[in-house]
Scaffold this active site. Structure first.
Site, short mmCIF file in Angstrom:
data_model
loop_
_atom_site.label_atom_id
_atom_site.label_comp_id
_atom_site.label_asym_id
_atom_site.label_seq_id
_atom_site.Cartn_x
_atom_site.Cartn_y
_atom_site.Cartn_z
N GLU A 57 -2.58 36.33 -5.90
CA GLU A 57 -2.05 35.52 -6.99
C GLU A 57 -2.05 36.32 -8.29
O GLU A 57 -2.69 37.37 -8.41
CB GLU A 57 -2.87 34.25 -7.15
CG GLU A 57 -4.33 34.51 -7.53
CD GLU A 57 -4.94 33.34 -8.27
OE1 GLU A 57 -4.47 33.06 -9.38
OE2 GLU A 57 -5.89 32.72 -7.73
N LYS A 201 -13.89 26.18 -6.79
CA LYS A 201 -14.45 26.61 -8.08
C LYS A 201 -15.60 25.69 -8.48
O LYS A 201 -15.50 24.46 -8.39
CB LYS A 201 -13.36 26.61 -9.14
CG LYS A 201 -12.27 27.64 -8.88
CD LYS A 201 -11.10 27.50 -9.81
CE LYS A 201 -9.99 28.49 -9.45
NZ LYS A 201 -8.77 28.29 -10.26
#
Length: 698
Positions: A57, A201
């Site tokens: 990404e 996360k």
């Protein structure tokens, strides 16, 4: 891909076609679409060769950490992948064009763009807007930094199966009240890409995120641990849904999912071996409170939290973040390698799916038996041009002609012949996921166009459906032809279960030579006889270079030129010898004897088509004894309309006759009858009148 008209439509429409500088551009199904996606040539080459590729990404580069640490990490990750033999493919949007793979200078500019205000965060909903946004007026590049969701989507369009990132998004804390849930989870539920991360996360609600992934049916794997990783920390207090300890198991699960045509991706969570621990977790809680006080929400919260935590921990979080991404890259590389290896062993390309189409009537499927004949090779769109009556072909200029389009390909044609005659084969081929491929599949589903043929077709994302364009002269003989057959490199062998029940395996020369060899050996091991249609002189020559392939063949159907190529293999000196012998039929017999000596040691037959000179059958039985020859003169007064399907008709009818207990001589005679019908057919390569041939007494 026409992303401005919807990402879902783009996934089914994109076709990688032509080279632009170091990139391969995408062509849309719609003439209104521009070239919105380009794939770097190194990435495209790796995918074409079924070598491992890992997508990366760009949000982590543009917004995830400061410059120059972000560039250092991006370069390190690409180096790690290359050191393992994996091609990196950083995904981003540059001046309104999706890029899969970046040049070093572009990667540097991307790393600088976030701090300079030239990069915007792009998830899937933002892609059409980013593509419609022009470059900056001052000459600087405008970047769209892709998230986990948009990177997955674009990687899948390009045909990439593995994606490495830092961590994925999920359900935000208090997300059950705010409904703030990352698009990453939606994309994981609908895009078949393996996402390798350090887990969810740690600023998010890990438990609720795992619940959502379960609801969405996304396989979620912890790599080598029973507790689900918490990004910075190995400890989240949440039990992992599944534990796997090696890349081979993960790749096996991926291919099992693709075999079942499941659309979801897979998440692999790798524990961080360099966690910042309690210090970072305290900093996260403090940053969350600060974000809430300042009203920071949505897409802006993650970069804000990461920046605050980096300041609070004196750089420990940045160091740990970089370490976990590097570890993810190593694990992701191993998974990509194993996916590619298992894919090659299955004979599949990356990003493919095999579509099985039953062309039987419902009543016919009752008590259905397994196919006795498996046919492996090309399914092709044929474009045939012939001068109008009274016109002669003139090289160097155009003339009035009749151009017809029909479904063809040697394997498809042979299957059609067998189906028309009632032998019900299984066809194994590949088409592109493009308009021509979808049209070809649609027509093949109809019983009146491909009667009684079980079709096992690989639909190749990013592939161009094979096309053959022939120019005939006024007599209907072939003058010249061109062919785009690249997608046929994705053909894979039939499954072993099908081979165990087959009596005959028929192959044309379109699949890769390694697939031909592997299929032939598997067929011999299953006691099935192997038939080979050489297709063209270059392909005949290439096949003949593999002695381990020739020794598997019981039957082959070359024309004279193909026979000469196979008889001398790669030896140009011997080829000149054949060409110098100018005594007609005796030369052909000598070449046939040379080829017979390399074929199956117990029994071998060559059926040579010689145009106006008829057909020659050359046979041997056992290792000793001279070959036996039978010549079948051509019939006179045959009005030739189209010669492109005659050889395939002979081949298919010959096989059908053998299935019905006829010997080789009788089978050739029946094959000639079928060939004549197709020679007289104006509207396609194969005559539909074949179904009226007397199959009991060929």
């Amino acid at each position: 891909a026409m992303l401005s008209c919807g990402l879902a439509a783009a996934r089914s429409a994109v076709v990688l076609t032509h080279r632009t500088s170091k990139y391969v551009a995408s062509a849309s199904v719609s003439s209104l679409a521009g070239n919105h996606l380009v794939v770097h040539d190194t990435v495209q080459e790796a995918l074409r060769n079924q070598e491992p590729v890992v997508a990366l990404e760009s949000t982590i580069v543009a917004h995830g950490m400061p410059y120059p640490q972000n560039l250092e990490l991006a370069q390190d990750v690409e180096t790690i992948l290359r050191s393992k033999g994996v091609t990196p493919a950083t995904v981003a949007i540059l001046d309104g064009v999706c890029r899969v793979g970046l040049e070093p200078g572009e990667l540097r500019d991307l790393a600088q763009s976030g701090g300079e205000g030239r990069a915007s965060k792009c998830t899937t909903r933002d892609l059409p807007i980013a593509l419609a946004t022009p470059s900056m007026r001052n000459g600087s590049h405008r970047w769209g930094a892709t998230t986990v969701a948009s990177t997955m989507a674009l990687a899948h369009i390009a045909g990439i199966s593995t994606f490495v990132t830092g961590g994925i998004g999920g359900v935000h804390r208090n997300g059950h009240v705010s409904l703030d849930i990352s698009a990453d989870l939606t994309e994981l539920s609908r895009t078949p890409v393996v996402v390798v991360s350090a887990g969810i996360k740690s600023i998010l609600d890990i438990g609720r995120t795992l619940e959502v992934l379960e609801t969405l049916g996304v396989p979620t794997i912890a790599y080598g641990t029973d507790e689900f990783p918490a990004f910075f920390s190995t400890a989240s207090g949440v039990k992992a849904p599944v534990r796997m300890d090696d890349s081979a198991s993960i790749a096996k699960a991926y291919w099992a999912s693709r075999a079942l045509h499941m659309s979801h991706g897979m998440m692999v969570a790798v524990p961080n071996s360099d966690p910042a621990g309690a210090n970072v977790e305290k900093a996260i809680q403090k940053a969350l409170a600060k974000a809430e006080a300042q009203g920071i929400l949505g897409r802006d919260i993650t970069p804000f939290i990461l920046s605050e935590v980096a300041l609070e921990t004196g750089g420990d979080s940045l160091r740990s973040n970089m370490a976990l991404v590097r570890k993810n890259a190593k694990v992701g590389a191993d998974i990509a390698i194993e996916i590619a290896l298992q894919g090659k062993n299955k004979g599949s390309g990356l990003g493919n799916q095999r579509e099985e189409i039953q062309a039987y009537n419902v009543s016919d499927s009752i008590g259905e038996t397994r196919p006795r004949v498996l046919v492996v090779g090309g399914a092709v769109i044929d474009l045939i041009s012939k001068p109008e009556d009274g016109q002669k072909l003139i090289v160097g200029t155009s003339i009035p002609s009749v151009v017809t389009e029909s479904d063809g390909g040697v394997a498809r044609n042979v299957s059609e012949v067998l189906g028309l005659l009632g032998s019900r084969p299984a066809l194994y081929s590949a088409v592109g996921n493009d308009p021509m491929g979808q049209s070809l599949l649609s027509r093949m589903r109809r019983d009146d166009l491909l009667v009684g043929v079980k079709q096992c077709i690989d639909v190749v994302d990013g592939g161009r459906t094979a096309t053959y364009f022939a120019v005939l002269n006024e007599e209907g003989d072939l003058h010249t032809a061109v062919a785009d057959m690249d997608v046929l490199n994705y053909i894979r062998p039939p499954p072993s279960e099908a081979l165990r029940h087959a009596e005959m395996v028929v192959m044309d020369a379109n699949p890769p030579i390694d697939v031909l060899v592997r299929t032939a050996k598997m067929a011999v091991g299953a006691n099935a006889k192997v038939f080979f249609e050489p297709t063209s002189v270059p392909k005949a020559r290439k096949a003949a270079s593999r002695k381990d392939f020739l020794c598997c063949l019981t039957y082959t159907f070359p024309n004279v030129d193909e026979l000469m190529a196979m008889a001398d293999g790669w030896n140009d000196t011997e080829e000149e010898h054949w060409l110098e012998m100018n005594d007609g039929l005796e030369t052909i017999k000598a070449a046939a004897a040379n080829l017979l000596a390399t074929m199956h040691p117990d029994e071998a037959h060559i059926i040579v088509t010689m145009g106006a000179n008829g057909v020659l059958l050359a046979s041997k039985n056992g290792k000793s004894g001279d070959p036996q020859y039978s010549h079948f003169p051509s019939e006179s007064n045959v009005q030739i309309e189209n010669c492109t399907g005659a050889g395939d008709s002979l081949c298919g009818a010959f096989i059908h006759a053998l299935l019905n207990g006829q010997d080789e001589r009788s089978a050739v005679q029946f094959g000639i009858k079928a060939a004549i019908l197709s020679l007289q057919c104006k509207h396609g390569a194969i005559s539909k009148d074949l179904e009226h041939l007397d199959t009991d007494t060929p």
